[in-house]
Motif scaffolding. Structure first.
Motif, PDB file in Angstrom:
ATOM      1  N   GLY A 266       0.817  -1.210   0.000  1.00  0.00           N
ATOM      2  CA  GLY A 266       0.000   0.000   0.000  1.00  0.00           C
ATOM      3  C   GLY A 266       0.854   1.266   0.000  1.00  0.00           C
ATOM      4  O   GLY A 266       1.985   1.281   0.492  1.00  0.00           O
ATOM      5  N   LEU A 267       0.305   2.325  -0.518  1.00  0.00           N
ATOM      6  CA  LEU A 267       1.015   3.602  -0.557  1.00  0.00           C
ATOM      7  C   LEU A 267       0.894   4.292   0.800  1.00  0.00           C
ATOM      8  O   LEU A 267      -0.157   4.225   1.444  1.00  0.00           O
ATOM      9  N   PRO A 268       1.953   4.971   1.299  1.00  0.00           N
ATOM     10  CA  PRO A 268       1.872   5.645   2.604  1.00  0.00           C
ATOM     11  C   PRO A 268       0.930   6.845   2.544  1.00  0.00           C
ATOM     12  O   PRO A 268       0.857   7.558   1.534  1.00  0.00           O
ATOM     13  N   THR A 269       0.208   7.095   3.666  1.00  0.00           N
ATOM     14  CA  THR A 269      -0.752   8.208   3.728  1.00  0.00           C
ATOM     15  C   THR A 269      -0.238   9.373   4.559  1.00  0.00           C
ATOM     16  O   THR A 269      -0.828  10.447   4.536  1.00  0.00           O
ATOM     17  N   MET A 270       0.842   9.187   5.352  1.00  0.00           N
ATOM     18  CA  MET A 270       1.423  10.271   6.145  1.00  0.00           C
ATOM     19  C   MET A 270       2.896   9.979   6.375  1.00  0.00           C
ATOM     20  O   MET A 270       3.328   8.835   6.253  1.00  0.00           O
ATOM     21  N   THR A 271       3.619  11.054   6.741  1.00  0.00           N
ATOM     22  CA  THR A 271       5.031  10.886   7.036  1.00  0.00           C
ATOM     23  C   THR A 271       5.206  10.427   8.478  1.00  0.00           C
ATOM     24  O   THR A 271       4.249  10.396   9.268  1.00  0.00           O
ATOM     25  N   VAL A 272       6.451  10.087   8.828  1.00  0.00           N
ATOM     26  CA  VAL A 272       6.744   9.655  10.201  1.00  0.00           C
ATOM     27  C   VAL A 272       6.515  10.800  11.180  1.00  0.00           C
ATOM     28  O   VAL A 272       5.984  10.604  12.289  1.00  0.00           O
ATOM     29  N   ASP A 273       6.884  12.022  10.806  1.00  0.00           N
ATOM     30  CA  ASP A 273       6.679  13.171  11.701  1.00  0.00           C
ATOM     31  C   ASP A 273       5.199  13.421  11.930  1.00  0.00           C
ATOM     32  O   ASP A 273       4.772  13.743  13.066  1.00  0.00           O
ATOM     33  N   ASP A 274       4.389  13.300  10.856  1.00  0.00           N
ATOM     34  CA  ASP A 274       2.949  13.492  11.022  1.00  0.00           C
ATOM     35  C   ASP A 274       2.373  12.440  11.963  1.00  0.00           C
ATOM     36  O   ASP A 274       1.513  12.734  12.810  1.00  0.00           O
ATOM     37  N   GLU A 277       3.399  13.319  15.578  1.00  0.00           N
ATOM     38  CA  GLU A 277       2.642  14.469  16.081  1.00  0.00           C
ATOM     39  C   GLU A 277       1.228  14.065  16.436  1.00  0.00           C
ATOM     40  O   GLU A 277       0.657  14.521  17.453  1.00  0.00           O
ATOM     41  N   GLN A 278       0.624  13.180  15.644  1.00  0.00           N
ATOM     42  CA  GLN A 278      -0.733  12.697  15.941  1.00  0.00           C
ATOM     43  C   GLN A 278      -0.758  11.914  17.254  1.00  0.00           C
ATOM     44  O   GLN A 278      -1.647  12.096  18.078  1.00  0.00           O
ATOM     45  N   ARG A 279       0.253  11.076  17.466  1.00  0.00           N
ATOM     46  CA  ARG A 279       0.314  10.312  18.706  1.00  0.00           C
ATOM     47  C   ARG A 279       0.590  11.222  19.906  1.00  0.00           C
ATOM     48  O   ARG A 279       0.087  10.977  21.017  1.00  0.00           O
ATOM     49  N   ARG A 280       1.367  12.304  19.704  1.00  0.00           N
ATOM     50  CA  ARG A 280       1.638  13.234  20.815  1.00  0.00           C
ATOM     51  C   ARG A 280       0.382  13.971  21.225  1.00  0.00           C
ATOM     52  O   ARG A 280       0.109  14.154  22.427  1.00  0.00           O
ATOM     53  N   ARG A 281      -0.433  14.369  20.251  1.00  0.00           N
ATOM     54  CA  ARG A 281      -1.667  15.059  20.567  1.00  0.00           C
ATOM     55  C   ARG A 281      -2.646  14.138  21.289  1.00  0.00           C
ATOM     56  O   ARG A 281      -3.421  14.587  22.137  1.00  0.00           O
ATOM     57  N   GLY A 283      -1.793  11.998  23.408  1.00  0.00           N
ATOM     58  CA  GLY A 283      -1.242  11.690  24.725  1.00  0.00           C
ATOM     59  C   GLY A 283      -0.618  10.326  24.842  1.00  0.00           C
ATOM     60  O   GLY A 283      -0.328   9.875  25.959  1.00  0.00           O
ATOM     61  N   ILE A 284      -0.401   9.628  23.714  1.00  0.00           N
ATOM     62  CA  ILE A 284       0.182   8.284  23.758  1.00  0.00           C
ATOM     63  C   ILE A 284       1.673   8.361  24.011  1.00  0.00           C
ATOM     64  O   ILE A 284       2.245   7.559  24.751  1.00  0.00           O
ATOM     65  N   VAL A 285       2.330   9.353  23.436  1.00  0.00           N
ATOM     66  CA  VAL A 285       3.761   9.560  23.636  1.00  0.00           C
ATOM     67  C   VAL A 285       3.958  10.927  24.254  1.00  0.00           C
ATOM     68  O   VAL A 285       3.145  11.841  24.053  1.00  0.00           O
ATOM     69  N   SER A 286       5.032  11.084  25.042  1.00  0.00           N
ATOM     70  CA  SER A 286       5.330  12.360  25.693  1.00  0.00           C
ATOM     71  C   SER A 286       6.365  13.125  24.886  1.00  0.00           C
ATOM     72  O   SER A 286       7.153  12.531  24.136  1.00  0.00           O
ATOM     73  N   THR A 287       6.365  14.457  25.137  1.00  0.00           N
ATOM     74  CA  THR A 287       7.321  15.297  24.433  1.00  0.00           C
ATOM     75  C   THR A 287       8.640  15.290  25.185  1.00  0.00           C
ATOM     76  O   THR A 287       8.683  15.585  26.383  1.00  0.00           O
ATOM     77  N   PRO A 288       9.703  14.908  24.572  1.00  0.00           N
ATOM     78  CA  PRO A 288      10.994  14.878  25.283  1.00  0.00           C
ATOM     79  C   PRO A 288      11.456  16.300  25.605  1.00  0.00           C
ATOM     80  O   PRO A 288      11.164  17.248  24.881  1.00  0.00           O
ATOM     81  N   GLN A 289      12.136  16.412  26.763  1.00  0.00           N
ATOM     82  CA  GLN A 289      12.669  17.713  27.152  1.00  0.00           C
ATOM     83  C   GLN A 289      13.911  18.014  26.319  1.00  0.00           C
ATOM     84  O   GLN A 289      14.820  17.193  26.215  1.00  0.00           O
ATOM     85  N   ARG A 290      13.877  19.172  25.747  1.00  0.00           N
ATOM     86  CA  ARG A 290      14.971  19.582  24.894  1.00  0.00           C
ATOM     87  C   ARG A 290      15.993  20.383  25.695  1.00  0.00           C
ATOM     88  O   ARG A 290      15.637  21.222  26.499  1.00  0.00           O
ATOM     89  N   VAL A 291      17.209  20.104  25.483  1.00  0.00           N
ATOM     90  CA  VAL A 291      18.290  20.824  26.169  1.00  0.00           C
ATOM     91  C   VAL A 291      18.552  22.114  25.416  1.00  0.00           C
ATOM     92  O   VAL A 291      18.725  22.092  24.191  1.00  0.00           O
ATOM     93  N   PRO A 292      18.539  23.260  26.106  1.00  0.00           N
ATOM     94  CA  PRO A 292      18.791  24.507  25.386  1.00  0.00           C
ATOM     95  C   PRO A 292      20.171  24.529  24.756  1.00  0.00           C
ATOM     96  O   PRO A 292      21.118  23.927  25.266  1.00  0.00           O
ATOM     97  N   ALA A 293      20.229  25.183  23.659  1.00  0.00           N
ATOM     98  CA  ALA A 293      21.483  25.259  22.927  1.00  0.00           C
ATOM     99  C   ALA A 293      22.494  26.065  23.725  1.00  0.00           C
ATOM    100  O   ALA A 293      22.145  27.018  24.415  1.00  0.00           O
ATOM    101  N   GLY A 294      23.736  25.745  23.647  1.00  0.00           N
ATOM    102  CA  GLY A 294      24.800  26.471  24.346  1.00  0.00           C
ATOM    103  C   GLY A 294      25.043  25.985  25.753  1.00  0.00           C
ATOM    104  O   GLY A 294      25.860  26.568  26.457  1.00  0.00           O
ATOM    105  N   THR A 295      24.331  24.984  26.238  1.00  0.00           N
ATOM    106  CA  THR A 295      24.531  24.481  27.596  1.00  0.00           C
ATOM    107  C   THR A 295      25.761  23.604  27.624  1.00  0.00           C
ATOM    108  O   THR A 295      25.896  22.698  26.806  1.00  0.00           O
ATOM    109  N   SER A 296      26.646  23.852  28.605  1.00  0.00           N
ATOM    110  CA  SER A 296      27.891  23.092  28.707  1.00  0.00           C
ATOM    111  C   SER A 296      27.638  21.773  29.409  1.00  0.00           C
ATOM    112  O   SER A 296      26.587  21.546  30.005  1.00  0.00           O
ATOM    113  N   ASP A 297      28.650  20.934  29.402  1.00  0.00           N
ATOM    114  CA  ASP A 297      28.540  19.633  30.051  1.00  0.00           C
ATOM    115  C   ASP A 297      28.446  19.766  31.556  1.00  0.00           C
ATOM    116  O   ASP A 297      27.711  19.023  32.222  1.00  0.00           O
ATOM    117  N   GLU A 298      29.167  20.758  32.141  1.00  0.00           N
ATOM    118  CA  GLU A 298      29.120  20.940  33.594  1.00  0.00           C
ATOM    119  C   GLU A 298      27.731  21.341  34.042  1.00  0.00           C
ATOM    120  O   GLU A 298      27.210  20.844  35.052  1.00  0.00           O
TER     121      GLU A 298
END
Length: 344
Positions: A266-274, A277-281, A283-298
């Motif tokens: 069968g032909l795909p009907t949506m992309t992996v990102d779509d 995003e549908q599963r996140r809305r 509530g099946i999967v949670s949004t991972p916490q993103r580390v702000p850019a420029g944060t050092s290892d310490e």
């Protein structure tokens, strides 16, 4: 006409006896291989003796197509076996490079013997169709029915083999009972004549069986030789490569086409990102916490350590609360409370 021999060579009867004795020894041999030197030496000696005897029979003209069986002397009947013995010994040669030649030579010997027996009216048999076609073409101009079922032919051949086997056993029993008197010389002329005729009839059945085996082996050898001689390019040019066909499903109407779709896969009907995003809305999967850019290892290690300490403090407070609740419960409930077996 009685068989005679020259004074400067072996007698005809001696040559026949030598060839027959060697053939009987080969039949009773216990050698594991028919290609052993001792076996092949006996084959060559037997063939040489029988060939000399056959040449002497031809020179003496012992047998003729214009005479009857009664005109042949009883002592000369045994020399009719020469072609059959020659054919039997020829088949025992094991040179693979000359196997086809040996088969054709043995076939000629057996056919010579059978034709000689047929001329004298010995036995009722038919020559193989492949060899008697020329003789029968003149007497029967009508062609054979090509529509004859193969099963009928096989059944007739099977019945003929069974009948030949029964006759062979009967002849062997008769020959065994008469051989002692003939070999000792006590049998009269009539018994000697009957003995030799029975031997001839026995070899008629053997020759017919050998001819069938020879024809089958010749067919195999001819097919092998034809396959070897065929040029490599005679099978035609190679087929062009075919484009693989996309799988599809045959549908009878539009409704069935909507159910089965366009085909498999069968032909795909949506992309992996779509899909994510549908599963996140939902509530099946949670949004991972993103580390702000420029944060050092310490800083990352410090944040991770603070998070672990907070989790430990929460765990300690929860454990302390549970311990206090358990102490309060024990103060108000005596030991064994709720145990029905404790009747105190």
């Amino acid at each position: 006409m009685m068989a005679e021999a020259g004074a400067d060579g072996p007698r005809l009867a001696e040559l026949l006896a030598l060839g027959r004795r060697l053939w009987e020894e080969l039949e009773a041999s216990t050698e594991p291989s028919s290609g052993a030197p001792a076996v092949q030496d006996k084959v060559r000696q037997g063939l040489d003796a029988l060939k000399q005897a056959a040449a002497m029979v031809t020179q003496l003209e012992l047998f003729s197509e214009n005479e009857e069986l009664e005109e042949v002397a009883s002592a000369d009947l045994k020399f009719m076996l020469l072609p059959a013995l020659l054919g039997a010994l020829t088949l025992k040669q094991v040179d693979l490079s000359k196997r086809r030649e040996h088969l054709e030579t043995a076939r000629e010997h057996f056919l010579h013997f059978l034709k000689l027996c047929r001329n004298y009216g010995l036995g009722s048999f038919q020559l193989p169709s492949s060899t008697s076609s020329e003789d029968e073409a003149r007497s029967s101009p009508a062609p054979r029915d090509p529509g004859q079922p193969a099963l009928v032919t096989m059944a007739v051949s099977r019945l003929a083999k069974i009948e030949r086997y029964k006759q062979k056993k009967e002849l062997e029993n008769k020959l065994a009972s008469m051989s002692s008197s003939v070999e000792s010389g006590t049998a009269d002329e009539d018994q000697v004549r009957e003995f030799y005729i029975l031997q001839i009839q026995k070899w008629i059945g053997t020759s017919l069986e050998e001819l069938e085996s020879i024809e089958q082996e010749l067919v195999i050898l001819k097919s092998r030789d034809a396959a070897r001689q065929a040029p490599t390019g005679s099978r035609g040019p190679p087929r062009p490569a075919r484009t693989p066909v996309k799988p599809f499903i045959l549908t009878r109407d539009a409704a069935q086409a909507r159910v089965f779709g366009a085909g498999y896969p069968g032909l795909p009907t949506m992309t992996v990102d779509d899909w994510y995003e549908q599963r996140r809305r939902q509530g099946i999967v949670s949004t991972p916490q993103r580390v702000p850019a420029g944060t050092s290892d310490e800083e990352m290690q410090k944040q991770q350590k603070e998070t672990e300490e907070e989790e430990e403090e929460e765990d300690d407070e929860e454990a302390l609360r549970k311990a206090r609740d358990w102490d309060d419960w024990k103060d108000t409930h005596p030991r064994g409370y709720g145990n029905r077996h404790n009747m105190g």
